[in-house]
Enzyme design. Structure first.
Site, mmCIF file in Angstrom:
data_model
loop_
_atom_site.group_PDB
_atom_site.id
_atom_site.type_symbol
_atom_site.label_atom_id
_atom_site.label_comp_id
_atom_site.label_asym_id
_atom_site.label_seq_id
_atom_site.Cartn_x
_atom_site.Cartn_y
_atom_site.Cartn_z
ATOM 1 N N HIS A 51 69.124 10.576 34.174
ATOM 2 C CA HIS A 51 68.914 11.747 35.033
ATOM 3 C C HIS A 51 67.636 11.625 35.847
ATOM 4 O O HIS A 51 66.996 12.638 36.132
ATOM 5 C CB HIS A 51 68.897 13.012 34.174
ATOM 6 N N LYS A 79 49.543 6.562 24.335
ATOM 7 C CA LYS A 79 48.545 5.574 23.893
ATOM 8 C C LYS A 79 48.240 4.615 25.031
ATOM 9 O O LYS A 79 47.093 4.303 25.298
ATOM 10 C CB LYS A 79 49.060 4.751 22.685
ATOM 11 N N GLU A 122 46.261 6.336 27.895
ATOM 12 C CA GLU A 122 44.907 6.715 27.466
ATOM 13 C C GLU A 122 43.932 5.548 27.531
ATOM 14 O O GLU A 122 42.810 5.704 27.997
ATOM 15 C CB GLU A 122 44.924 7.199 26.002
ATOM 16 N N CYS A 171 30.643 16.999 24.115
ATOM 17 C CA CYS A 171 29.200 16.789 23.981
ATOM 18 C C CYS A 171 28.769 16.573 22.533
ATOM 19 O O CYS A 171 29.249 17.261 21.630
ATOM 20 C CB CYS A 171 28.443 17.991 24.517
ATOM 21 N N ARG A 212 32.889 10.612 20.679
ATOM 22 C CA ARG A 212 33.423 11.892 21.152
ATOM 23 C C ARG A 212 33.704 11.870 22.650
ATOM 24 O O ARG A 212 34.432 12.715 23.152
ATOM 25 C CB ARG A 212 32.427 13.009 20.830
ATOM 26 N N GLU A 242 54.519 9.314 22.335
ATOM 27 C CA GLU A 242 53.229 8.905 21.780
ATOM 28 C C GLU A 242 52.874 7.478 22.229
ATOM 29 O O GLU A 242 51.722 7.193 22.555
ATOM 30 C CB GLU A 242 53.273 9.022 20.248
ATOM 31 N N LYS A 301 37.132 12.927 22.378
ATOM 32 C CA LYS A 301 37.818 12.914 21.092
ATOM 33 C C LYS A 301 38.195 14.314 20.662
ATOM 34 O O LYS A 301 39.270 14.561 20.138
ATOM 35 C CB LYS A 301 36.887 12.277 20.044
ATOM 36 N N ASN A 332 26.958 22.423 23.935
ATOM 37 C CA ASN A 332 28.348 21.964 24.016
ATOM 38 C C ASN A 332 29.208 23.201 24.199
ATOM 39 O O ASN A 332 29.107 24.140 23.421
ATOM 40 C CB ASN A 332 28.731 21.243 22.714
ATOM 41 N N GLY A 333 30.028 23.228 25.252
ATOM 42 C CA GLY A 333 30.865 24.404 25.503
ATOM 43 C C GLY A 333 30.762 24.820 26.956
ATOM 44 O O GLY A 333 30.349 24.034 27.812
ATOM 45 N N TRP A 364 29.384 15.629 28.204
ATOM 46 C CA TRP A 364 30.693 15.394 28.821
ATOM 47 C C TRP A 364 30.811 16.468 29.897
ATOM 48 O O TRP A 364 30.937 17.657 29.596
ATOM 49 C CB TRP A 364 31.797 15.553 27.768
HETATM 50 C C1 G6P Z 1 42.104 14.895 22.699
HETATM 51 C C2 G6P Z 1 42.141 13.538 22.029
HETATM 52 C C3 G6P Z 1 43.558 13.237 21.551
HETATM 53 C C4 G6P Z 1 44.040 14.348 20.631
HETATM 54 C C5 G6P Z 1 43.942 15.721 21.298
HETATM 55 C C6 G6P Z 1 44.175 16.841 20.301
HETATM 56 O O1 G6P Z 1 42.835 14.850 23.880
HETATM 57 O O2 G6P Z 1 41.712 12.532 22.937
HETATM 58 O O3 G6P Z 1 43.563 12.013 20.840
HETATM 59 O O4 G6P Z 1 45.362 14.110 20.263
HETATM 60 O O5 G6P Z 1 42.626 15.912 21.837
HETATM 61 O O6 G6P Z 1 43.143 16.795 19.355
HETATM 62 P P1 G6P Z 1 43.208 17.394 17.897
HETATM 63 O O7 G6P Z 1 41.857 17.106 17.322
HETATM 64 O O8 G6P Z 1 43.448 18.872 18.061
HETATM 65 O O9 G6P Z 1 44.315 16.733 17.179
#
Ligand code: G6P
Length: 612
Positions: free
Chosen positions: A508, A489, A492, A2, A27, A485, A607, A102-103, A76
Site C-alpha cells: 500500500h 535503531k 538513531e 542536561c 545523556r 525498532e 538519553k 535542566n528543564g 542540551w
Molecule cells: C529517548 C531515548 C530513547 C528512548 C526514549 C524513551 O528518545 O533516546 O532511546 O526510547 O527516549 O525513553 P524512556 O526512558 O521513557 O524509555
C-alpha cells in the site's frame, strides 16, 4: 538531557565535577560549564562542545582555583542555540549568583520583561538566565539564599532541576526540583547533588531522591529540605544498588556494544526470582496491590515513547493473545493532550527505561488525575515514574548508558511476557500451558547468547550496505514492532533514513520505493505468518530489491530467495521479538561504526528526554 552535578566537602571540587560530567555525557549534550567558589568569588568556565574541550580550556587557558565547592553542567539546547554564551552556568548582573538548570522555564518571557524593567541586564538567549536574575532580585530583600531560591521558584512555571551557588554564602549549594530529576548523595563531610546517580556512585551509595516542589540546602555537613510552601521535610535515605563497573565500558569499544552483549544476562535478571516453574506461573510482588484492578479493568492502556513505545506494541500482542485482555497503546505525548476518556476502572501502564521521560510522566499524572490506576514498568530504580505509580515492575536491566536503547528493550519485553503469563494464568490459562511458556522463557537467555556468539555475518552485511541512504524493515505479528525498532535503531545512530512497516502494508505504498538502492530487512521466523511473509519477499525480489532476512535456522525456503541471511534460534511466538531484535541492533551498530558515527552519543538525541 542536561547533566547536573554539584559538590561541597573537603576534597578538590573540580576533578569530582569533571568526572561527574563525564559520567553523564551519555545523556546527550552540546556544551559544558563549571562554576567554583573560592575566596568569596565565583569562578566560571563554560563553552560549546564536549566535556573534553572544557577540560582543555581549563588546563590550557585560564586555570580554575582549587575550590571545595562548585557545580558543573552539560547543556542540551532548548532555548537559544548551542554556543559559549548560552552554555550554563548563568549568572546575575554582578556575577555573584550562578545557576545551572535542566528543564524549561515556561514563563521566562513574562519574568524577563519584568526583570528588564527593573534594570537587569541579560547576556544569553536562554530561559535559565532569568532564574539567576530573579533570585538576585529577591535576594536583595531576603537575607538567605535558600529562602531567595524558594521564593523565586514559587514564581516560576515549567520544569526544573536547578542548582544555585552564591559567592555571598560560599559554603552551600541550593537545589530545587520540579519535573527534572535531582538526587542528593550523602557522604561523610561531603555531599553531592546530581541529575543522575552515575555522577554520585563513586563517592557514596547513600542517596536522597528529591521530590517535585522541593528545595534543598546542601552543605558539607548535611542537607535540609523544604517544600516550596516552606514546610520542612525529613527525607528517606536510600541505597544505590548498581556497581561502578556497570557504568563503565569494560573492554568494549562502545557502551552500546557492551549493552547489546549484556542482554543474555540482563534478560535473566528481568526474570530472576519471578518464575514459578512447577506452577507454570509468575510472581511479581510490585503488582500485588493492583492485580485485582488489572484483572477487572475493561482495558489496559500503555503509554510510552520511543523504544519503550515499541515494547508496548509487543505487549499488546502478548496480552491480547494470551490473557485475552483488550489493550490500547498510546504515544505518551499524544495521550496526555488528547483529553483521554478514562475511568477509575482503567489501568494505564507506563513503560520507561529512565522513568523520567517528561511526556510519559505527564501521562501518568493525567491518568491518576482521572482516577485511573497507574502501573510503572521502569528500569531506573527510584525514578519519578516508579515512585508515582500505584504499582509496578522493575526490569532490572542495570544502567543503560548508550543513548540508543538496547538491553532495556529486551528486558521490557521479558517483563511484559512475565505480566502476560501472570494475567493469563488468572484468566484461565492452564498450568501446563503456563509451564510451557515459563520453560521456554528460561531458555531465551541461552538463545540470546548463541546469537551474540556469532556476529561475523551481521558485521559483513553491515559492510555491504553501509553506503545506502534508505532502508525498509518489514515484519508481521509480534515482529512488526520489532521492525519498527530495527528501523529506529538504524536512524538513531547511523543517520540513514529507515522505515518500519507491517510486511503486508508494503503493497500500500512502500513497494513504490523498492529498487536495488533500497535494501529490505525482513523478519521472517517460522511462525503462523511465515507463508505470507515469504510472498512479501517474492514481491520485493520481483522488483530487484535486495533482501536481508532474519530467519530461524535451516529455513531452506527463504535461503533460496533472500540475498543475505541472519539466523536466530526458534522460540514461542511471544518471545520471538526478543531474539529477532538482537541482529537488528547489531546491524545498526556495525553500519553506524563503519560510517564513523558516534554511536553512544548520536547527534541531537538525548538519553532521557525530560522536556516536552
Ligand atoms: C529517548 C531515548 C530513547 C528512548 C526514549 C524513551 O528518545 O533516546 O532511546 O526510547 O527516549 O525513553 P524512556 O526512558 O521513557 O524509555
Amino acid at each position: 538531557m542536561c547533566g547536573i552535578v554539584g559538590y561541597v566537602g573537603k576534597k578538590s571540587a573540580l576533578p569530582i565535577l569533571m568526572e561527574g560530567l563525564k559520567r553523564m555525557e551519555y545523556r546527550g549534550y552540546d556544551s559544558a560549564g563549571i562554576a567554583l567558589i573560592q575566596n568569596g568569588k565565583l569562578h566560571i568556565q563554560k563553552q560549546k562542545g564536549k566535556v573534553e574541550d572544557l577540560l582543555k580550556l581549563i588546563n590550557h587557558g585560564t586555570p580554575l582555583p582549587d575550590a571545595h565547592i562548585g557545580m558543573g553542567h552539560t547543556r542540551w539546547a532548548t532555548h537559544g542555540e548551542p554556543n559559549d554564551v548560552n552554555a550554563h552556568p548563568h549568572t546575575d548582573c554582578h556575577n555573584e549568583i550562578a545557576v545551572i538548570h535542566n528543564g524549561i522555564i515556561e514563563n521566562y518571557l513574562a519574568l524577563k520583561t519584568k526583570l528588564l524593567q527593573k534594570g537587569h541586564q541579560f547576556r544569553s538567549a536562554t530561559d535559565t538566565e532569568v532564574v539567576a536574575h530573579l533570585i538576585e532580585e529577591i535576594y536583595k530583600s531576603t537575607p538567605h539564599l535558600f529562602e531567595a531560591v524558594r521564593l523565586a521558584m514559587k514564581e516560576v512555571t515549567g520544569t526544573y532541576g536547578l542548582v544555585v551557588l552564591s559567592s555571598h554564602e560560599p559554603d552551600k549549594i541550593i537545589a530545587a526540583r520540579m519535573g527534572s530529576p535531582l538526587i542528593l548523595g550523602i557522604g561523610e563531610g561531603e555531599n553531592i547533588v546530581a541529575a543522575d546517580a552515575a555522577a554520585i556512585i563513586e563517592h557514596t551509595r547513600q542517596v536522597v531522591y528529591m521530590g517535585d516542589g522541593e528545595v534543598a540546602e546542601i552543605t558539607a555537613d548535611g542537607v535540609t529540605t523544604k517544600t516550596l510552601k516552606d514546610v520542612e521535610i525529613t527525607k528517606m535515605v536510600e541505597e544505590l544498588t548498581f556497581d561502578l563497573d556497570e557504568i563503565e565500558k569494560g573492554g568494549y569499544t562502545h557502551f552500546m556494544l557492551k549493552e547489546i552483549h549484556e542482554q543474555s544476562e540482563s534478560i535473566q535478571n528481568a526474570m530472576r526470582g519471578r518464575l514459578l516453574e512447577e506452577e507454570g506461573d509468575v510472581k511479581l510482588g510490585g503488582l500485588d496491590g493492583v492485580l485485582e484492578k488489572i484483572l477487572n479493568a475493561p482495558r489496559l492502556i500503555f503509554a510510552a515513547c520511543g523504544t519503550s513505545w515499541h515494547a508496548a506494541l509487543i505487549g499488546e500482542y502478548m496480552l491480547e493473545q494470551y490473557a485475552h485482555i483488550s489493550v490500547e497503546v498510546e504515544y505518551a505525548s499524544e495521550f496526555r493532550y488528547r483529553n483521554p476518556i478514562l475511568s477509575k476502572n482503567d489501568v494505564v501502564l507506563l513503560i520507561s527505561q529512565s522513568g523520567e521521560t517528561a511526556d510519559t510522566l505527564a501521562a501518568l499524572r493525567e491518568a491518576k488525575s482521572q482516577g485511573a490506576t497507574a502501573v510503572g514498568i521502569c528500569n531506573v530504580v527510584g525514578s519519578s515514574i516508579a515512585r508515582e505509580s500505584d504499582g509496578g515492575v522493575y526490569i532490572h536491566a542495570g544502567p543503560e548508558i548508550g543513548v540508543a536503547s538496547t538491553k532495556a528493550f529486551t528486558s521490557q519485553l521479558t517483563v511484559l511476557a512475565l505480566i502476560t503469563i501472570l494475567l493469563a494464568r488468572r484468566k484461565g490459562m492452564s498450568r501446563e500451558e503456563g509451564r510451557a511458556l515459563v520453560w521456554e522463557l528460561k531458555r531465551v537467555p541461552g538463545k540470546v547468547k548463541s546469537i551474540l556468539s556469532n556476529t561475523g555475518q551481521i558485521e559483513y552485511i553491515a559492510g555491504e550496505f553501509k553506503g545506502m541512504r534508505n532502508f525498509l524493515y518489514l515484519g508481521r505479528g509480534y515482529n512488526f514492532p520489532a521492525a519498527l525498532e530495527g528501523a529506529l535503531k538504524l536512524k538513531e545512530i547511523s543517520y540513514i533514513h529507515a522505515e518500519g512497516y507491517p510486511a503486508a502494508e508494503m503493497k500500500h505504498g512502500p513497494i513504490a520505493l523498492i529498487d536495488e538502492q533500497m535494501p529490505v530487512v525482513f523478519i521472517a521466523p517460522n511462525d503462523r505468518t511465515h507463508e505470507k511473509i515469504m510472498s512479501n519477499i517474492q514481491e520485493v525480489k520481483a522488483r530487484n530489491g535486495r533482501v536481508i532476512a532474519i530467519v530461524n535456522e535451516e529455513d531452506k525456503n527463504i535461503t533460496q530467495m533472500a540475498d543475505y541471511l541472519i539466523c536466530v534460534p526458534q522460540t514461542t511466538d511471544l518471545f520471538s521479538p526478543i531474539l529477532s531484535v538482537i541482529p537488528l541492533q547489531l546491524l545498526a551498530y556495525y553500519i553506524a561504526v563503519s560510517r564513523g558515527c558516534n554511536v553512544d552519543q548520536p547527534r541531537n538525541l538525548a538519553k532521557s528526554v525530560t522536556v516536552e
